[in-house]
Design an enzyme around this catalytic site. Structure first.
Site, PDB file in Angstrom:
ATOM      1  N   CYS A  12       0.813  -1.220   0.000  1.00  0.00           N
ATOM      2  CA  CYS A  12       0.000   0.000   0.000  1.00  0.00           C
ATOM      3  C   CYS A  12       0.841   1.263   0.000  1.00  0.00           C
ATOM      4  CB  CYS A  12      -0.939  -0.013   1.207  1.00  0.00           C
ATOM      5  SG  CYS A  12      -2.309  -1.174   1.024  1.00  0.00           S
ATOM      6  N   ASP A  44     -15.282   6.645   0.933  1.00  0.00           N
ATOM      7  CA  ASP A  44     -15.496   5.472   1.772  1.00  0.00           C
ATOM      8  C   ASP A  44     -14.622   4.332   1.268  1.00  0.00           C
ATOM      9  OD1 ASP A  44     -16.736   3.994   3.865  1.00  0.00           O
ATOM     10  OD2 ASP A  44     -18.578   5.121   3.543  1.00  0.00           O
ATOM     11  N   HIS A 133      -8.072 -11.463 -14.740  1.00  0.00           N
ATOM     12  CA  HIS A 133      -7.450 -10.915 -15.950  1.00  0.00           C
ATOM     13  C   HIS A 133      -5.959 -10.767 -15.700  1.00  0.00           C
ATOM     14  CE1 HIS A 133      -7.164  -8.789 -19.726  1.00  0.00           C
ATOM     15  NE2 HIS A 133      -6.540  -7.780 -19.125  1.00  0.00           N
TER      16      HIS A 133
END
Length: 340
Positions: A12, A44, A133
């Site tokens: 992250c 959110d 994918h």
């Protein structure tokens, strides 16, 4: 070809900064569909689309490049992180689609291990892998597009805490700093192992426990660090008081913070906060911890005070490091967060 060395950033910590992202999103057209209960303009954790009076679908997507050397471990972490948004909004994961980028010349066994790791976490979540994918890329990247479900009347938003609530954090902080130490060859084995275990940990268990209590707001703490996610929770209506001495920390995190093993993402988070929060009340080390990007971090829960201790004890049965870290107060002028 080495798995981790191909990546310029990982986890992250690779996220676009919150200020930059807000600038990109503001020009996008907003939907007029009344069934789209939560969209990108709400800041959110996931999108929510109402199907019936009793059912809404949660949709989220998350992927990134590796932050660990072992492909299978990376797959587990990426999958746990991707599913976390569903748990933060009070939902249950139904199924997911793989998103894969992989170097054409890299050993395909690493790709297989990465996907197996992700599948293991989906199985643990009692969710199905429905497809995906893949493309060739210069560096490996992996994640999931996740679909979950929630009762429309029981959606938990990230910015609806109530005055008097108590704040619970379910995972220890320090992932970004420890991974920075690992890359520099400075991390001890204990802290590295603890960070990996934390990142692999599903927020499913804490989410299941919090459903039994009057939780008014929840978000998962990821790339924007605790402080930016807390700022989103505070919004314009309340002030959050966070006791830094109560923050659960991974082993050696404070030491690494004192050694300034910060990340570029942590500095972007600091720039996002700007002058909104008075940082002079806490040490420079705790400042770095508050900004540290968390890959597959824990849930930040705002729960009614009279049930907070009971809620904490329930969560600690599966997540023993969970701790009460603060409270929700009436809005104090322009101070959305007060650090003590």
């Amino acid at each position: 070809m080495d798995f981790l060395s191909q990546c310029t950033s990982g986890g992250c910590g690779a996220k676009i900064g919150p200020n930059e992202l807000a600038g990109f999103l503001k020009n996008l057209p907003k939907s007029s569909d009344e069934k789209l209960l939560v969209a990108f303009d709400a800041s959110d954790d996931a999108a929510i689309y109402q199907v019936s009076e009793e059912l809404a679908l949660i949709s989220t997507v998350d992927f990134f490049s590796p932050m660990v050397e072992d492909p299978r471990t990376f797959g587990r972490i990426a999958a746990a992180n991707a599913m976390s948004d569903v748990y933060a909004m009070g939902g249950q994961v139904l199924f997911a689609l793989n998103l894969v980028c992989f170097p054409e010349k890299m050993d395909k066994q690493k790709l297989s291990e990465m996907l197996i790791g992700g599948a293991e976490k989906l199985e643990e979540a009692n969710a199905s892998l429905a497809g995906g994918h893949s493309i060739y890329d210069h560096e490996p990247k992996y994640g999931l597009a996740v679909t979950g479900q929630v009762d429309p009347q029981k959606i938990i938003h990230n910015n609806t805490p109530k005055i008097g609530d108590v704040l619970i954090l379910t995972k220890a902080l320090g992932v970004g700093m420890i991974q920075s130490a690992v890359r520099g060859g400075l991390a001890c084995k204990e802290s590295e192992a603890a960070a990996i275990a934390s990142m692999e940990r599903l927020n499913k268990y804490a989410a299941e426990k919090m459903r039994d209590f009057p939780v008014h707001a929840c978000t998962d703490v990821t790339g924007f660090g605790l402080l930016v996610h807390a700022l989103e929770m505070a919004g314009d209506n309340v002030t959050l008081i966070i006791d830094t001495e109560q923050l659960p920390l991974l082993p050696q995190t404070y030491y690494y913070a004192e050694e300034f093993l910060a990340t570029a993402a942590g500095q972007r988070n600091r720039q996002c906060i700007g002058s909104k929060v008075d940082l002079n009340t806490v040490s420079p080390a705790f400042q770095e911890i508050l900004f540290d990007p968390q890959t597959s971090g824990g849930l930040l829960i705002s729960v009614a005070a009279e049930k907070a201790l009971e809620c904490l004890k329930a969560i600690q049965k599966n997540d023993p490091v969970a701790a009460i870290i603060g409270e929700v107060y009436k809005k104090e002028s322009n101070r959305p967060i007060i650090l003590v």
